[in-house]
Design a protein around this motif. Structure first.
Motif, PDB file in Angstrom:
ATOM      1  N   MET A 149     -15.142   1.841   1.645  1.00 41.54           N
ATOM      2  CA  MET A 149     -15.733   2.998   0.758  1.00 41.54           C
ATOM      3  C   MET A 149     -15.439   2.184  -0.682  1.00 41.54           C
ATOM      4  O   MET A 149     -16.757   2.079  -0.810  1.00 41.54           O
ATOM      5  N   LEU A 150     -14.418   1.109  -0.621  1.00 41.45           N
ATOM      6  CA  LEU A 150     -14.604   0.238  -2.215  1.00 41.45           C
ATOM      7  C   LEU A 150     -15.192  -0.298  -1.778  1.00 41.45           C
ATOM      8  O   LEU A 150     -16.292  -0.555  -2.714  1.00 41.45           O
ATOM      9  N   THR A 197      -0.470  -2.922   5.756  1.00 42.28           N
ATOM     10  CA  THR A 197      -1.809  -1.856   5.847  1.00 42.28           C
ATOM     11  C   THR A 197      -1.764  -1.949   4.250  1.00 42.28           C
ATOM     12  O   THR A 197      -2.744  -1.486   3.492  1.00 42.28           O
ATOM     13  N   TYR A 198      -2.374  -3.410   4.116  1.00 44.18           N
ATOM     14  CA  TYR A 198      -3.156  -3.625   2.230  1.00 44.18           C
ATOM     15  C   TYR A 198      -4.341  -3.317   2.213  1.00 44.18           C
ATOM     16  O   TYR A 198      -4.977  -3.713   3.333  1.00 44.18           O
ATOM     17  N   VAL A 199      -5.049  -2.742   1.132  1.00 46.90           N
ATOM     18  CA  VAL A 199      -6.067  -1.863   1.113  1.00 46.90           C
ATOM     19  C   VAL A 199      -6.668  -3.038  -0.328  1.00 46.90           C
ATOM     20  O   VAL A 199      -7.968  -3.850   0.423  1.00 46.90           O
ATOM     21  N   TRP A 200      -5.838  -2.825  -1.104  1.00 46.80           N
ATOM     22  CA  TRP A 200      -6.907  -3.665  -2.423  1.00 46.80           C
ATOM     23  C   TRP A 200      -6.553  -4.037  -3.671  1.00 46.80           C
ATOM     24  O   TRP A 200      -4.870  -3.215  -3.480  1.00 46.80           O
ATOM     25  N   THR A 201      -6.281  -4.331  -4.484  1.00 48.15           N
ATOM     26  CA  THR A 201      -6.004  -4.782  -5.523  1.00 48.15           C
ATOM     27  C   THR A 201      -6.766  -3.974  -6.803  1.00 48.15           C
ATOM     28  O   THR A 201      -7.747  -4.718  -6.834  1.00 48.15           O
ATOM     29  N   LEU A 219      -2.394  -2.006  -3.111  1.00 46.95           N
ATOM     30  CA  LEU A 219      -3.036  -0.118  -2.808  1.00 46.95           C
ATOM     31  C   LEU A 219      -2.782  -0.660  -1.776  1.00 46.95           C
ATOM     32  O   LEU A 219      -3.210  -1.442  -0.624  1.00 46.95           O
ATOM     33  N   TYR A 220      -1.917   0.468  -0.469  1.00 50.72           N
ATOM     34  CA  TYR A 220      -1.644  -0.161   0.939  1.00 50.72           C
ATOM     35  C   TYR A 220      -2.025   1.580   1.674  1.00 50.72           C
ATOM     36  O   TYR A 220      -1.827   2.287   0.446  1.00 50.72           O
TER      37      TYR A 220
END
Length: 793
Positions: A662-663, A766-770, A757-758
């Motif tokens: 999505m990001l 589970t890391y997603v983004w910074t 962001l987790y």
């Protein structure tokens, strides 16, 4: 044919049982004698088991023992115990009082549906001030409950405490065990080695379960000296296994059995193939040996519950002892300093610089080693930092100072942080944390007396070796998260998780044939049947992918993400429907129960998400009830989005299987519109002052995102920056975020904290983004505090 060692209750246990009978106080009547025997045997068996458990497991065992005794005596209500262990909180509720989270209020609502707790929810709402004072007290388990709830039974008060302050439950449980069984079941002192030795014999070895930083065999040497067994007398033999010493060990055992000597066999876990031979040899020597013959074994605990390298015969016949190093910064700092001596302090000509940095490195080592107790908020992954890392770092320090008249701070931090300690670290965020600690502890200000290693703990000046030890005792503040740079909430968080694990373990220990709530909640099968029927009824139909694809006019990045999410949701709901329907037939007797069906039944009974569902699902730490409610909410969001595929006013980022997609779609959309190269773009994050309900339409570019939480700090809406968390607010909700894509060179990095962001509080994988968040304080403060954004709590 079973060996003699395994044909009867283990030799060690048999001896404990016999001695318990001998120790039982005499009584004038038969009922009195039975009571005396029961008390003596129960406590002896408790001691026998507890000394072989690590500290973290002792309360689990004593709680299980207490609950089973009370259930057998019909002194507690099984339904109340079931609530305590299972905590079937009502999902989807909103707390009407600011001092309780929604999850806590869900537990209160579930409790209020039981007769003994009727109107509890109304009383808390009606007397919010009194309950707030109770909930926010430092040790609520020691306070009187408000209103008539103070008259409830001990177990009923535990149930309420489970909902209100789960972090205090271990302390409340300890008080419960003491009230029901007596203080001797909760005293923290370990048994004196001499007492344990009295229970050993030629057929009953003593087995030490090792833990880092502890040498339990010193106790053997000390006690041996008293009884005349020493290395000098050649009647105490010490063999360290793992380097082809098996033949030497066998010869030492034979000699010792014949002469009545003592034999220490260290690290037997390193010679797994030889252990069956050792088991046979110990069995042979258990009879006909000199009465003074003793064997002492040591091994590390099994790396995981399933692996059992030590043969059962050895374990069953041994007296098992755990020996753990003291915990906390105080004990770890003393232990770090113990690696050196006055000679170490005097070996460098730049005395002031060497001693200051050495002490700072000892503090860094103590904090780095002990920080793991805070779970993922401490380190994303646990690392085996050892005293060797510290001693080599001090050698590097000595070499650096010898080669340069000025302290090479940058070089020193790099060598220690990226190589010595960094060599263990596999997570980039943990590497940043390690680097930040060293930047705070090792800098020029340390030589000017202006550096504090922790609040209220300045770096000491030039002292001798004993002076440093004394300084630690005199100046180091009491143990608290502040010593690590963490917020006090970090301790509440890790105590809550410890409490959850403890109760989950006790629930899994309950007899499999029936639930703890037998009679009140029905049998295990009836509970599972009711649950699966309810889940099948609520489960919606799968998305019709052909219809959805036909409905899409333009395959924009957002539309592609929506279709991918629907496909993954279909795979998950299909597995739910298949496995639940299959189990339903199995429970009716129309299908033979397979191992997969039994595993599903067990998961449903314990309230955990089944493994086969997790494989097709998304990372989650929620219990089954919360997970299923969350699943239905995700389906509703997808249904609303796919009606016309227009971007929702605000996106629930945590509701996606793949939030990164999505990001990325936000960046792809901006790249196409502005003809920017995708690989040079970045996301800009602006935190609004609004909540989800305040938005009526999506933005013209980018996306509004809701449903995020912050751990380790909070967002100050008025100031528009990160601020210290409020006590007991572990994961405050964030306002809606406005995410948009910009060229990388337009990003202003000043006064920003790069915040990971987790998906869940497990962090790590589970890391997603910074996302860059505004801060008025130094970003290093938030790094040490473990501040992160979460999609689920």
């Amino acid at each position: 044919m079973q060996r003699k060692w395994l044909c009867h209750p283990s030799g060690a246990f048999h001896g404990v049982f016999q001695k318990a009978i001998e120790r039982a106080a005499p009584a004038d009547s038969l009922p009195g004698r039975v009571l005396s025997l029961t008390d003596s045997i129960t406590f002896s068996v408790f001691q026998y088991t507890a000394r072989g458990l690590f500290e973290r497991d002792k309360l689990t065992f004593s709680a299980q023992l207490t609950f089973q005794i009370l259930l057998m005596n019909k002194e507690i209500n099984p339904a109340e115990l079931d609530f305590l262990l299972r905590y079937p909180a009502q999902p989807g509720v909103t707390s009407p009082v600011e001092f309780l989270s929604d999850h806590s209020w869900g537990g209160i609502k579930a409790l209020s549906s039981m007769e003994e707790f009727k109107n509890l929810d109304r009383d808390i709402e009606g007397s919010a001030k009194r309950w707030k004072k109770f909930v926010e007290s430092e040790c609520p388990e020691r306070e009187r409950f408000p209103q008539d709830w103070k008259n409830k039974s001990a177990l009923q008060r535990l149930c309420i405490m489970r909902a209100l302050r789960p972090d205090r439950l271990p302390c409340a449980l300890r008080d419960f065990v003491e009230e029901k069984l007596g203080s001797k079941y909760v005293v923290g002192r370990s048994l004196d080695f001499a007492t344990t030795f009295e229970e050993s014999g030629p057929a009953t070895p003593i087995f030490f379960i090792l833990s880092p930083g502890v040498d339990p065999l010193k106790d053997v040497e000390k006690h041996g000296k008293k009884l005349g067994y020493t290395f000098n007398h050649r009647n105490l033999h010490n063999i360290s296994l793992g380097q082809g010493q098996e033949v030497v060990a066998e010869q030492a055992l034979d000699l010792a059995a014949k002469e009545g000597h003592w034999v220490i066999l260290q690290n037997i876990h390193l010679v797994a193939k030889w252990l069956s031979s050792l088991e046979q040899r110990l069995e042979q020597l258990s009879e006909g040996s000199q009465q003074d013959f003793r064997v002492f074994l040591s091994a590390e605990p099994a790396p995981c519950p399933g692996s059992r390298p030590i043969p059962q015969g050895i374990l069953e016949n041994s007296l098992k002892i755990t020996s753990e190093a003291p915990s906390g910064v105080h004990a770890n700092l003393h232990r770090a300093l113990d690696n050196f001596s006055q000679d170490t302090l005097e070996m460098c000509s730049q005395e002031k610089e060497f001693r200051s940095i050495l002490f700072a490195l000892c503090y860094f080592h103590a904090v780095a080693a002990e920080r793991r107790k805070f779970g993922p908020q401490g380190w994303n992954r646990p690392y085996p930092f050892s005293s060797g890392d510290l001693t080599i770092s001090v050698s590097v320090l000595h070499n650096c100072l010898r080669a340069s008249s000025k302290v090479p701070y940058d070089d020193l931090r790099y060598l220690v942080g990226e190589i010595m300690y960094g060599g263990h670290i596999t997570d980039d965020w943990d590497r940043r944390l390690c680097r930040t600690y060293l930047e705070e502890f090792i800098r020029p200000e340390m030589l000017e007396g202006e550096l504090c290693l922790a609040p209220g703990f300045p770096l000491p000046g030039n002292m001798d070796y004993n002076g440093y030890h004394q300084y630690i005792d005199d100046a180091l503040p009491p143990e608290s998260p502040h010593l690590y740079g963490l917020h006090p909430n970090a301790e509440i968080g890790f105590l809550t998780q410890r409490s959850e694990r403890l109760l989950r373990t006790v629930l899994e220990l309950q007899p499999r044939g029936s639930s703890t709530g037998q009679g009140a909640l029905g049998t295990r099968e009836e509970m599972v049947q009711a649950l699966l029927e309810e889940m099948l009824e609520k489960l919606t139909d799968e998305f019709n992918m052909a219809e959805l694809v036909a409905k899409v006019e333009e395959r924009t990045p957002y539309a592609v993400v929506a279709l991918q999410e629907c496909e993954r949701m279909n795979a998950l709901t299909a597995e739910l429907r298949r496995s639940l329907s299959e189990l339903e037939l199995g429970l009716k007797g129309e299908l033979t129960m397979s191992s997969d069906m039994e595993a599903l039944q067990n998961s449903l009974f314990l309230g955990t998400v089944p493994e086969s569902w997790l494989k097709r699902s998304y990372p989650s730490t929620a219990s089954l009830g919360s997970w299923f409610a969350d699943l239905l909410a995700r389906i509703s969001e997808l249904e609303a989005w796919t009606r016309d595929f227009s971007l929702p006013c605000t996106l629930w980022l945590g509701g996606f299987f793949n939030p990164q997609a999505m990001l990325t779609a936000v960046m792809q959309t901006a790249a196409r519109r502005n003809k920017w190269p995708l690989d040079t773009m970045t996301l800009q994050c602006d935190v609004t002052k609004k909540s989800r309900e305040d938005f009526a339409s999506a933005p013209r570019e980018g996306a509004y995102v809701h449903g995020l939480f912050m751990e380790g700090a909070r967002w100050d809406v008025q100031a528009g920056s990160i601020a210290d968390a409020r006590l007991q607010e572990l994961t405050p909700a964030m306002p809606v975020l406005f995410i948009k894509a910009i060229p990388g060179d337009k990003q202003d990095s000043r006064a920003l904290y790069p915040c990971p962001l987790y998906r869940t509080r497990q962090r790590g994988p589970t890391y997603v983004w910074t996302l860059n968040l505004k801060t008025k304080e130094s970003p290093s403060k938030w790094v040490l505090a473990g501040v992160a954004l979460l999609l689920q709590i």
